[in-house]
Design a protein around this motif. Structure first.
Motif, mmCIF file in Angstrom:
data_model
loop_
_atom_site.group_PDB
_atom_site.id
_atom_site.type_symbol
_atom_site.label_atom_id
_atom_site.label_comp_id
_atom_site.label_asym_id
_atom_site.label_seq_id
_atom_site.Cartn_x
_atom_site.Cartn_y
_atom_site.Cartn_z
ATOM 1 N N THR A 143 0.833 -1.215 0.000
ATOM 2 C CA THR A 143 0.000 0.000 0.000
ATOM 3 C C THR A 143 0.862 1.257 0.000
ATOM 4 O O THR A 143 0.487 2.280 -0.587
ATOM 5 N N GLY A 144 2.018 1.186 0.684
ATOM 6 C CA GLY A 144 2.896 2.351 0.674
ATOM 7 C C GLY A 144 3.453 2.640 -0.709
ATOM 8 O O GLY A 144 3.551 3.805 -1.137
ATOM 9 N N LEU A 145 3.851 1.576 -1.425
ATOM 10 C CA LEU A 145 4.391 1.764 -2.775
ATOM 11 C C LEU A 145 3.297 2.110 -3.778
ATOM 12 O O LEU A 145 3.515 2.911 -4.702
ATOM 13 N N TYR A 146 2.155 1.514 -3.622
ATOM 14 C CA TYR A 146 1.092 1.622 -4.638
ATOM 15 C C TYR A 146 0.273 2.891 -4.469
ATOM 16 O O TYR A 146 -0.094 3.546 -5.438
ATOM 17 N N PHE A 147 -0.034 3.223 -3.181
ATOM 18 C CA PHE A 147 -0.920 4.360 -2.942
ATOM 19 C C PHE A 147 -0.218 5.552 -2.293
ATOM 20 O O PHE A 147 -0.796 6.641 -2.230
ATOM 21 N N HIS A 148 0.985 5.339 -1.755
ATOM 22 C CA HIS A 148 1.679 6.406 -1.024
ATOM 23 C C HIS A 148 0.749 7.019 0.027
ATOM 24 O O HIS A 148 0.547 8.235 0.072
ATOM 25 N N TYR A 153 4.839 4.198 7.911
ATOM 26 C CA TYR A 153 5.062 4.468 9.332
ATOM 27 C C TYR A 153 4.508 3.347 10.223
ATOM 28 O O TYR A 153 4.925 3.194 11.362
ATOM 29 N N PHE A 154 3.546 2.592 9.672
ATOM 30 C CA PHE A 154 3.084 1.421 10.418
ATOM 31 C C PHE A 154 4.173 0.347 10.488
ATOM 32 O O PHE A 154 4.151 -0.499 11.385
ATOM 33 N N LEU A 155 5.105 0.394 9.502
ATOM 34 C CA LEU A 155 6.219 -0.560 9.551
ATOM 35 C C LEU A 155 7.109 -0.327 10.768
ATOM 36 O O LEU A 155 7.756 -1.256 11.252
ATOM 37 N N LEU A 156 7.147 0.921 11.259
ATOM 38 C CA LEU A 156 7.921 1.190 12.467
ATOM 39 C C LEU A 156 7.330 0.440 13.664
ATOM 40 O O LEU A 156 8.063 -0.045 14.532
ATOM 41 N N ASN A 157 5.986 0.357 13.695
ATOM 42 C CA ASN A 157 5.356 -0.427 14.763
ATOM 43 C C ASN A 157 5.744 -1.901 14.677
ATOM 44 O O ASN A 157 6.031 -2.546 15.696
ATOM 45 N N ILE A 179 12.244 -5.389 7.344
ATOM 46 C CA ILE A 179 11.341 -4.260 7.563
ATOM 47 C C ILE A 179 12.009 -2.944 7.185
ATOM 48 O O ILE A 179 11.379 -2.054 6.578
ATOM 49 N N ILE A 180 13.279 -2.787 7.525
ATOM 50 C CA ILE A 180 13.993 -1.550 7.195
ATOM 51 C C ILE A 180 14.109 -1.384 5.679
ATOM 52 O O ILE A 180 13.942 -0.267 5.144
ATOM 53 N N VAL A 181 14.382 -2.456 4.960
ATOM 54 C CA VAL A 181 14.463 -2.383 3.494
ATOM 55 C C VAL A 181 13.117 -1.970 2.915
ATOM 56 O O VAL A 181 13.043 -1.119 1.994
ATOM 57 N N ALA A 182 12.026 -2.560 3.430
ATOM 58 C CA ALA A 182 10.692 -2.191 2.942
ATOM 59 C C ALA A 182 10.402 -0.719 3.218
ATOM 60 O O ALA A 182 9.855 -0.001 2.357
ATOM 61 N N PHE A 183 10.776 -0.244 4.394
ATOM 62 C CA PHE A 183 10.553 1.164 4.747
ATOM 63 C C PHE A 183 11.324 2.099 3.815
ATOM 64 O O PHE A 183 10.805 3.105 3.311
ATOM 65 N N MET A 184 12.586 1.756 3.547
ATOM 66 C CA MET A 184 13.416 2.611 2.688
ATOM 67 C C MET A 184 12.920 2.600 1.247
ATOM 68 O O MET A 184 12.987 3.621 0.545
ATOM 69 N N ILE A 186 9.841 2.427 0.288
ATOM 70 C CA ILE A 186 8.687 3.319 0.181
ATOM 71 C C ILE A 186 9.118 4.779 0.252
ATOM 72 O O ILE A 186 8.652 5.630 -0.521
ATOM 73 N N VAL A 187 10.032 5.077 1.165
ATOM 74 C CA VAL A 187 10.449 6.468 1.371
ATOM 75 C C VAL A 187 11.250 6.984 0.177
ATOM 76 O O VAL A 187 11.073 8.137 -0.268
ATOM 77 N N LEU A 188 12.132 6.159 -0.377
ATOM 78 C CA LEU A 188 13.015 6.600 -1.449
ATOM 79 C C LEU A 188 12.409 6.464 -2.834
ATOM 80 O O LEU A 188 13.019 6.902 -3.824
ATOM 81 N N MET A 189 11.235 5.815 -2.936
ATOM 82 C CA MET A 189 10.593 5.694 -4.237
ATOM 83 C C MET A 189 10.223 7.091 -4.745
ATOM 84 O O MET A 189 9.694 7.897 -3.981
ATOM 85 N N PRO A 190 10.462 7.390 -5.992
ATOM 86 C CA PRO A 190 10.103 8.726 -6.512
ATOM 87 C C PRO A 190 8.628 9.026 -6.286
ATOM 88 O O PRO A 190 7.752 8.257 -6.689
ATOM 89 N N GLN A 191 8.380 10.138 -5.628
ATOM 90 C CA GLN A 191 7.012 10.462 -5.257
ATOM 91 C C GLN A 191 6.159 10.871 -6.458
ATOM 92 O O GLN A 191 4.939 10.939 -6.351
ATOM 93 N N SER A 192 6.784 11.156 -7.599
ATOM 94 C CA SER A 192 6.007 11.539 -8.779
ATOM 95 C C SER A 192 5.487 10.324 -9.539
ATOM 96 O O SER A 192 4.682 10.457 -10.459
ATOM 97 N N TRP A 193 5.973 9.131 -9.157
ATOM 98 C CA TRP A 193 5.546 7.910 -9.864
ATOM 99 C C TRP A 193 4.504 7.194 -9.038
ATOM 100 O O TRP A 193 4.772 6.755 -7.918
#
Length: 481
Positions: A143-148, A153-157, A179-184, A186-193
């Motif tokens: 959902t983080g990658l697909y919908f942004h 942040y739920f991954l931190l939990n 979990i850290i790889v998944a978090f990064m 989502i965060v580093l994925m280009p927000q325009s895509w």
């Protein structure tokens, strides 16, 4: 219309209600009644909600579970339970906003939280943790990658839960890297895509706020677990200290009960070895040995009973019982010592005298007091045991006419600062017996006093709760049958 007589009668029946008229009083009474019923209803509903909440939060927790495991299970229950209604609300909202895929993922998350509770109920604790972590990581990453939508942040939990619920460092390291790889990602994925139209900004902020709230709750639970664990360790430490002290007292009781028979046995055997007895004297001594061994066997039986009762510390178990049979048992224990010193015992004990106390502990008290009376009495003297029943207590006095003690010694007699005196035989005790007597008397809600006996000797008086002769007799019948 009601007649004035009727109103006057109602005012007489309801004199204390507020208001100046019968109608006002009836209205005040109705309001009072409604308030009382509403208060009871609210209290009843609160009790139901509280009971239901505790049952769900503690689902899967068994009394035999290790302490830390029970706290970890409760932590997962506490985090999964509020997620169910909250995420279900998101599922409904996304459905009506035509985000059907996101709504389906929300429903899967709800089912995942429910499965955690069910797996805990059936004691499948490792499976519940794996389901929670892997399903959550998969859904939140997608959902983080697909919908942004801020679900990263739920991954931190999930990262915090992973660290809290697993002890194996390799499991923690592996899952943390995942979990850290998944978090990064989502965060580093280009927000325009975007693979799909993004959710509204308000929804993103809502997800971030909720995730941080749950993160705070998880940290608070972790802090509670740690402090609770420390309190449990401190409680167990105090319990161990108490048990060790009780074991020391138990050993002193054992030593006191066995010392006298063993000393007599040693003396007689030494005389046998030296051939100091004639044949007739040896026969008499053999009879004495037999009686001493019998006493020693009784003392060992007491030790076994005490040890079985005192595995977790000395525990007081009060009961109603007659006093005279117990005093007879104590005197039988000292029978040979009485004969050796040619001493007599004078008893004034009502046959119906009873106590409500721990019988074994009272036996220890009487053995210590009577044993001291024998040690500090002169040969051919008399020791008296006088029992008087008062309104609430039964007073047991052990009186000797021996060497006595100074008033200053009496003041410190039941403390660690006492200075034990020398007996008429030249021996000197440790003084632990009297300290033990005072403690046992206190545990049975009584007290002990010491005073000089005129013209010589001492008087020890123990006050213990008076028992019921009817209950004591009934218990004796039950023990007999």
């Amino acid at each position: 219309m009601r007649s004035p007589e009727c109103l006057r009668d109602m005012e007489t029946v309801l004199p204390g209600l507020p208001g100046g008229s019968c109608g006002n009083r009836l209205s005040g009474f109705s309001v009072y009644l409604c308030d009382a019923m509403l208060s009871r209803l609210i209290h009843f509903l609160y009790r139901i909600v509280e009971s239901s909440w505790n049952q769900i939060v503690n689902v899967g927790i068994r009394p035999s579970m290790p302490f830390i495991e029970s706290r970890r299970t409760r932590l997962l229950n506490l985090l999964a339970l509020p997620c169910i209604p909250f995420i279900f609300l998101y599922a409904v909202l996304n459905f009506f906003q035509e985000r059907y895929l996101l709504s389906a993922l929300n429903l899967i998350t709800c089912l995942m939280c429910l499965s955690v509770l069910l797996l805990h109920k059936y004691q499948q604790y490792p499976s519940a943790r794996l389901v929670l972590i892997f399903v959550s990581v998969g859904i939140y990453t997608f959902t983080g990658l697909y919908f942004h939508n801020g679900s990263e942040y739920f991954l931190l939990n999930i990262l915090l839960i992973t660290v809290l619920v697993y002890d194996n460092k390799w499991v923690v390291i592996g899952l943390s890297i995942l979990i850290i790889v998944a978090f990064m990602m989502i965060v580093l994925m280009p927000q325009s895509w975007y693979l799909a139209p993004p959710v509204p900004v308000a929804r993103v902020w809502s997800n971030i706020g909720v995730s941080l709230i749950f993160f705070t709750i998880a940290l608070g639970c972790f802090k509670y677990i740690q402090s609770d664990y420390q309190r449990e360790l401190e409680r167990q430490h105090q319990m161990l200290v108490t048990v060790n002290k009780d074991k020391e007292k138990l050993f002193s009781i054992v030593a006191h009960d066995i010392r006298s028979p063993l000393a007599t046995l040693e003396s007689l055997l030494e005389m046998f070895h030296r051939n100091e007895y004639t044949t007739e004297e040896m026969q008499e001594a053999t009879a004495i040995l037999q009686r001493k061994i019998s006493q020693l066997g009784g003392a060992l039986d007491n030790v076994l009973r005490w040890s079985s009762r005192s595995l977790r510390g000395i525990q007081t178990q009060p009961a109603h019982f007659f006093l005279e049979p117990l005093v007879t048992e104590v005197l039988h224990f000292f029978q040979i010592s009485l004969e050796e010193k040619k001493m007599a015992v004078h008893m004034e004990i009502p046959s119906a005298a009873t106590l409500y106390a721990d019988r074994d502990q009272v036996s220890v008290i009487l053995r210590n007091l009577f044993g001291n009376a024998l040690k500090f009495s002169h040969r051919s003297s008399t020791v008296a045991i006088v029992v008087k029943e008062e309104e609430k207590d039964t007073a047991i006095a052990v009186i000797d006419s021996g060497i006595g003690m100074p008033a200053q010694q009496m003041k410190t007699l039941f403390s660690q600062q006492q200075t034990p005196g020398y007996s008429t035989g030249g021996g000197r005790g440790t003084g632990l017996g009297l300290i033990l007597c005072k403690e046992f008397v206190a545990q049975n809600h009584g007290h002990i006093e010491v005073a000089a006996n005129e013209p010589a000797g001492c008087r020890f008086t123990v006050f213990l709760p008076r028992g019921s002769a009817v209950i004591a007799e009934a218990q004796e019948k039950d023990d007999f049958f």
